[in-house]
Enzyme design. Structure first.
Site, mmCIF file in Angstrom:
data_model
loop_
_atom_site.group_PDB
_atom_site.id
_atom_site.type_symbol
_atom_site.label_atom_id
_atom_site.label_comp_id
_atom_site.label_asym_id
_atom_site.label_seq_id
_atom_site.Cartn_x
_atom_site.Cartn_y
_atom_site.Cartn_z
ATOM 1 C CB ALA A 14 0.616 -6.742 8.583
ATOM 2 C CG HIS A 20 2.056 -8.102 15.270
ATOM 3 N ND1 HIS A 20 2.681 -7.531 16.357
ATOM 4 C CD2 HIS A 20 2.858 -7.821 14.205
ATOM 5 C CE1 HIS A 20 3.817 -6.974 15.979
ATOM 6 N NE2 HIS A 20 3.940 -7.118 14.675
ATOM 7 C CG HIS A 37 1.810 -3.390 15.294
ATOM 8 N ND1 HIS A 37 1.715 -4.516 14.516
ATOM 9 C CD2 HIS A 37 2.836 -2.656 14.775
ATOM 10 C CE1 HIS A 37 2.627 -4.478 13.563
ATOM 11 N NE2 HIS A 37 3.329 -3.368 13.691
ATOM 12 C CD GLU A 93 13.048 -2.110 25.166
ATOM 13 O OE1 GLU A 93 12.924 -3.309 25.511
ATOM 14 O OE2 GLU A 93 13.389 -1.205 25.949
ATOM 15 C CB VAL A 116 4.552 -8.145 22.388
ATOM 16 C CG1 VAL A 116 3.452 -9.181 22.601
ATOM 17 C CG2 VAL A 116 4.236 -6.866 23.157
ATOM 18 C CB SER A 128 7.591 -10.117 13.285
ATOM 19 O OG SER A 128 7.888 -9.649 11.977
ATOM 20 C CB SER A 129 4.073 -7.432 9.937
ATOM 21 O OG SER A 129 3.652 -6.431 10.833
HETATM 22 P P1 AMP Z 1 6.238 -2.056 11.980
HETATM 23 O O1 AMP Z 1 4.775 -2.057 11.614
HETATM 24 O O2 AMP Z 1 6.891 -3.381 11.835
HETATM 25 O O3 AMP Z 1 6.992 -0.917 11.329
HETATM 26 O O4 AMP Z 1 6.272 -1.749 13.527
HETATM 27 C C1 AMP Z 1 5.672 -0.601 14.075
HETATM 28 C C2 AMP Z 1 6.151 -0.437 15.501
HETATM 29 O O5 AMP Z 1 5.771 -1.579 16.264
HETATM 30 C C3 AMP Z 1 7.694 -0.348 15.585
HETATM 31 O O6 AMP Z 1 8.029 0.644 16.542
HETATM 32 C C4 AMP Z 1 8.083 -1.720 16.037
HETATM 33 O O7 AMP Z 1 9.293 -1.752 16.766
HETATM 34 C C5 AMP Z 1 6.915 -2.090 16.925
HETATM 35 N N1 AMP Z 1 6.825 -3.547 17.077
HETATM 36 C C6 AMP Z 1 6.790 -4.472 16.076
HETATM 37 N N2 AMP Z 1 6.771 -5.728 16.604
HETATM 38 C C7 AMP Z 1 6.793 -5.583 17.949
HETATM 39 C C8 AMP Z 1 6.793 -6.497 19.049
HETATM 40 N N3 AMP Z 1 6.773 -7.824 18.872
HETATM 41 N N4 AMP Z 1 6.829 -5.993 20.300
HETATM 42 C C9 AMP Z 1 6.864 -4.655 20.505
HETATM 43 N N5 AMP Z 1 6.861 -3.740 19.520
HETATM 44 C C10 AMP Z 1 6.830 -4.194 18.253
#
Ligand code: AMP
Length: 252
Positions: A30, A32, A35, A146, A174, A183-184
């Site tokens: 998912a 965005h 990522h 972060e 971001v 966020s997803s």
């Molecule tokens: P996830 O798919 O939610 O497990 O996230 C995968 C990676 O992307 C993790 O290291 C998250 O911390 C990072 N991530 C998710 N959202 C953001 C964001 N808004 N800004 C920077 N990194 C992100």
């Protein structure tokens, strides 16, 4: 771009890559702009850029959260191709957990705060899947946001303590124009809820105290899990319309 579904296929490919520098961005899909920022940095800093997409059941303490987690694989693969990623690892649960959740990484001296308290098993699930991915992909660098600061910190310390030869690279959060962190889970919010959700960032950055930040967030209709300060940062986690959002900012 090549897509690998099994550990065996990937290991053949890994042998072919040999000593070239490899960067890994582990994700749950998912995808965005948050990522994308990690992937772009990974692309710039490594000869081979790898992303993984795996919704890790071990890190979900709430089965409903797992079942409704957004899944957009075709779109994700198109984005990764646009970002010039070389390899995407998309395993299923049986590939990564051949004996089920038989072995897990546990923090014996874990500071029991925030996510560790409110999502029992979450950090263990994250550390376990990340250790599996680091051992399989064997990247020189792995990129984490972060946005999930406690996860980043825990993964970094775990990798150091197990002498994993991968540099854990931290990337800034971001945000959209309202300040809301990408966020997803934002995809699960209505437009009205997404506007309200901007209060999370506003409260973290402007409230004089964690207690006042909590009040500001509650006034927008959130059910707050916590607002706490640790490691020079202020953190919040809260539910809006049943969707759990987290954010954090450095204390100025
Ligand atoms: P996830 O798919 O939610 O497990 O996230 C995968 C990676 O992307 C993790 O290291 C998250 O911390 C990072 N991530 C998710 N959202 C953001 C964001 N808004 N800004 C920077 N990194 C992100």
């Amino acid at each position: 771009m090549q897509v690998w579904h099994t550990a065996g296929e990937w290991m053949d490919r890994r042998r072919a890559i040999g000593a070239d520098s490899i960067g890994l961005v582990p994700t749950m899909g998912a995808l965005h702009r948050g990522h994308a920022a990690l992937v772009e940095r990974c692309r710039r800093e490594n000869e081979v850029a790898v992303a993984s997409i795996f919704v890790n059941p071990a890190q979900f303490n709430d089965p409903r959260d797992l079942s409704r987690y957004p899944r957009t694989l075709e779109k994700d693969l198109a984005l990764l191709e646009d970002l010039a990623v070389d390899d995407v690892f998309v395993p299923n649960a049986a590939e990564l957990y051949p004996r089920g959740y038989a072995f897990r990484v546990e923090a014996a001296r874990e500071t029991k705060v925030m996510e560790a308290v409110h999502r029992p098993g979450f950090l263990e699930g994250v550390m376990t899947v990340v250790l599996k991915l680091l051992n399989l992909i064997r990247p020189g660098r792995a990129y984490f946001g972060e946005k999930d600061f406690q996860q980043l910190k825990t993964v970094r310390e775990m990798a150091e303590d197990f002498f994993v030869p991968t540099e854990i690279v931290a990337c800034p959060t971001v945000r959209g124009s309202s300040g809301l962190a990408e966020s997803s889970r934002n995809a699960l919010l209505s437009n009205a809820a997404r506007q309200k959700a901007a209060v999370l960032f506003r409260a973290l950055t402007t409230a004089p105290s964690p207690q006042e930040a909590r009040t500001m967030i509650e006034q927008q209709g959130f059910a707050v899990d916590y607002v706490e300060e640790h490691w020079g940062r202020r953190f919040a986690a809260a539910f809006l319309d049943g969707v759990r959002l987290i954010d954090n900012v450095p204390l100025s």
